[in-house]
Design a protein around this motif. Structure first.
Motif, short mmCIF file in Angstrom:
data_model
loop_
_atom_site.label_atom_id
_atom_site.label_comp_id
_atom_site.label_asym_id
_atom_site.label_seq_id
_atom_site.Cartn_x
_atom_site.Cartn_y
_atom_site.Cartn_z
N ALA A 1 -32.63 -59.64 -50.42
CA ALA A 1 -33.60 -60.68 -50.82
C ALA A 1 -33.79 -61.75 -49.75
O ALA A 1 -34.59 -62.67 -49.95
CB ALA A 1 -33.13 -61.33 -52.13
N ARG A 2 -33.08 -61.66 -48.64
CA ARG A 2 -33.12 -62.74 -47.65
C ARG A 2 -34.33 -62.70 -46.73
O ARG A 2 -34.63 -63.68 -46.06
CB ARG A 2 -31.85 -62.72 -46.79
CG ARG A 2 -30.64 -63.32 -47.48
CD ARG A 2 -29.53 -63.56 -46.49
NE ARG A 2 -29.91 -64.56 -45.49
CZ ARG A 2 -29.35 -64.68 -44.29
NH1 ARG A 2 -28.40 -63.83 -43.94
NH2 ARG A 2 -29.73 -65.60 -43.45
N THR A 3 -35.00 -61.55 -46.66
CA THR A 3 -36.17 -61.44 -45.81
C THR A 3 -37.33 -60.80 -46.57
O THR A 3 -37.12 -59.97 -47.46
CB THR A 3 -35.88 -60.60 -44.55
OG1 THR A 3 -35.35 -59.33 -44.95
CG2 THR A 3 -34.88 -61.30 -43.64
N ALA A 4 -38.53 -61.23 -46.20
CA ALA A 4 -39.74 -60.64 -46.76
C ALA A 4 -40.03 -59.31 -46.06
O ALA A 4 -39.40 -58.98 -45.05
CB ALA A 4 -40.90 -61.61 -46.57
N SER B 1 -39.79 -62.07 -42.26
CA SER B 1 -39.65 -63.53 -42.28
C SER B 1 -38.58 -63.94 -43.29
O SER B 1 -38.38 -63.28 -44.31
CB SER B 1 -40.98 -64.19 -42.64
OG SER B 1 -41.44 -63.75 -43.90
N VAL C 1 -36.49 -65.63 -46.31
CA VAL C 1 -36.74 -66.13 -47.67
C VAL C 1 -35.59 -67.07 -48.01
O VAL C 1 -34.43 -66.64 -48.04
CB VAL C 1 -36.82 -64.97 -48.70
CG1 VAL C 1 -37.04 -65.55 -50.10
CG2 VAL C 1 -37.93 -63.99 -48.33
N HIS D 1 -35.93 -69.47 -53.11
CA HIS D 1 -37.08 -68.60 -53.38
C HIS D 1 -36.69 -67.13 -53.50
O HIS D 1 -37.56 -66.29 -53.71
CB HIS D 1 -38.13 -68.75 -52.26
CG HIS D 1 -38.65 -70.14 -52.11
ND1 HIS D 1 -38.85 -70.75 -50.89
CD2 HIS D 1 -38.99 -71.06 -53.05
CE1 HIS D 1 -39.31 -71.98 -51.08
NE2 HIS D 1 -39.39 -72.19 -52.38
N GLN D 2 -35.42 -66.82 -53.37
CA GLN D 2 -35.01 -65.42 -53.42
C GLN D 2 -35.08 -64.86 -54.84
O GLN D 2 -34.75 -65.55 -55.81
CB GLN D 2 -33.58 -65.27 -52.87
CG GLN D 2 -33.49 -65.47 -51.37
CD GLN D 2 -32.07 -65.38 -50.85
OE1 GLN D 2 -31.17 -64.89 -51.53
NE2 GLN D 2 -31.85 -65.88 -49.63
N ASP D 3 -35.50 -63.61 -54.92
CA ASP D 3 -35.49 -62.88 -56.19
C ASP D 3 -34.08 -62.34 -56.40
O ASP D 3 -33.68 -61.35 -55.78
CB ASP D 3 -36.51 -61.74 -56.14
CG ASP D 3 -36.59 -60.96 -57.44
OD1 ASP D 3 -35.77 -61.23 -58.35
OD2 ASP D 3 -37.45 -60.07 -57.55
N ARG E 1 -37.21 -66.06 -35.91
CA ARG E 1 -37.55 -66.15 -37.33
C ARG E 1 -37.20 -67.53 -37.89
O ARG E 1 -37.99 -68.14 -38.62
CB ARG E 1 -36.82 -65.06 -38.11
CG ARG E 1 -37.22 -63.66 -37.72
CD ARG E 1 -38.65 -63.33 -38.13
NE ARG E 1 -38.97 -61.95 -37.87
CZ ARG E 1 -40.13 -61.39 -38.20
NH1 ARG E 1 -41.07 -62.10 -38.79
NH2 ARG E 1 -40.37 -60.12 -37.92
N VAL F 1 -39.79 -70.80 -39.30
CA VAL F 1 -39.64 -71.50 -40.58
C VAL F 1 -39.56 -73.01 -40.35
O VAL F 1 -40.20 -73.80 -41.05
CB VAL F 1 -38.38 -71.01 -41.33
CG1 VAL F 1 -38.09 -71.90 -42.54
CG2 VAL F 1 -38.56 -69.57 -41.78
#
Length: 408
Positions: free
Chosen positions: A245-248, A252, A254, A258-260, A395, A399
């Protein structure tokens, strides 16, 4: 095959190749030199004729280079005969990289790199270079020292090991305990580089991180009665659980809020919590305390529902047993979530006043976030822009610049 592909294969296979060559030749420095020469040859030949088995090609080429070097050493004629004239005497490549052996070659190489004849700085630099495959530049950034300093440490370390005649083997149990702290600290740095890369265009280098986890699992099997080994493994598992969940999809970052969390690896969380129980047998050490912090995050359904007061207490305990400016900076983040940004800002400003993390992008990053929350937007923008200039990961830098640009 491009240079980046050669580098990727080297990252994954370098430690096993150097370890196997060290076992074959009995010469740590020769093994690394031969492996480096094989990589240099790959950079020339692979773009026009990529091998079907890149790892096997590197091993075979490095072995030939090692044999050539041994030929030039009259004193090692018998060793050359073993390698070159009697192919049945040397283990096959597949045997050399068998990762299921408890006396794992790479782990043996790590214990050699952490030999007490070396200073702590030399142990860490050598192991990160040879076992983790990190460049001198990456190691220098990790420890905030000049690149020539790192290179000198590595060179001296290899010469010291050669002069001491350190054998390629896992040390006896009592010797392992004396070297264990060095091995754990090196594994920690390897995993940290994998979980948040210090440079490049990837936030997470999963190949590096998962190799650290594999070695930590092997070490836990080898040293089952050492709580801090389990503490380190717990920390790795619980941190790596967030990787999905740390990257889109575009790579990029996350941010945590905002992580799922449904995408977190819950099997890894269970393994981490089980390792944390073993680490708690005789009280938590530095790695166990960090694992307990990671476990608090892992058990929370949201950022807001996280037990930040507990995390502050854990960071305070960590600061007593393993004080460092990074621990203080992380404590400031937790304090900001628990009691507000004003109290946290005073912690960060104290770090700046004492020049505790010079040149690091982390301090202006945290300070920029705190100033944003306090509504001091011009100051926050300046801090975030400074952090972006200092940050060498593309990256993360992107941000930081987006955050700065979004401020009113």
């Amino acid at each position: 095959m491009a240079a980046a592909d050669v580098e990727a294969v080297w990252r994954i296979e370098s430690a096993r190749i150097v370890a196997a060559l060290t076992r074959f030749t009995g010469d740590f420095g020769l093994a690394e030199d031969a492996a480096q020469e094989a990589v240099a040859e790959a950079l020339v030949s692979w773009p026009t004729a990529a091998p079907a088995n890149p790892a096997g090609w590197l091993m075979a080429t490095a072995r030939r280079r090692a044999i050539d070097a041994i030929r030039r050493r009259a004193a090692l004629h018998d060793r050359y005969a073993l390698l070159a004239a009697d192919p049945d005497a040397a283990p096959s490549f597949d045997e050399a990289i068998d990762s299921d052996r408890i006396d794992d070659d790479v782990l043996a190489l790590m214990f050699i790199s952490c030999h007490p004849v070396l200073s702590r700085e030399a142990r860490v630099a050598l192991t990160l270079r040879v076992v983790a495959g990190l460049s001198s530049e990456e190691i220098a950034r990790a420890f905030l020292v000049p690149v020539p300093t790192v290179q000198a440490r590595i060179t001296r370390a290899k010469k010291t090991i050669a002069a001491a005649g350190v054998p390629f083997e896992l040390p006896a149990a009592d010797e392992r305990r004396a070297r264990l702290g060095g091995v754990l600290s090196v594994l920690y740095v390897i995993f940290t580089e994998g979980s948040t890369a210090t440079s490049g265009d990837r936030l997470v280098r999963t190949d590096v991180a998962y190799e650290a986890i594999r070695l930590a699992r092997t070490l836990a099997a080898l040293q089952p009665d050492e709580p801090e080994v389990h503490g380190l493994l717990a920390l790795f598992e619980l941190t790596a659980a967030r990787f999905p969940a740390r990257t889109a999809p575009d790579g990029s970052p996350v941010l945590l809020e905002h992580q799922d969390r449904r995408r977190w690896d819950h099997a890894a969380i269970r393994r981490g919590l089980a390792a944390l129980v073993k680490a708690s047998a005789r009280g938590l050490g530095p790695y166990g305390l960090q694992a307990a912090i990671a476990a608090t995050h892992a058990s929370a359904p949201t950022v807001e529902a996280t037990d930040w007061d507990r995390i502050v207490v854990l960071y305070e305990a960590l600061g007593r047993v393993a004080p460092s400016p990074v621990v203080e900076l992380n404590r400031a983040v937790a304090v900001a979530m628990a009691t507000g940004p004003a109290a946290a800002l005073s912690i960060v400003d104290d770090l700046i006043a004492k020049d505790r993390l010079p040149g690091s992008h982390l301090v202006p990053t945290v300070r920029g976030e705190l100033l944003t929350r306090l509504g001091r937007h011009p100051e926050a923008r300046a801090e975030l822009e400074l952090a972006a200039r200092l940050c060498t990961n593309q990256r993360e830098r992107a941000v930081l610049l987006r955050k700065a640009a979004a401020l009113p």
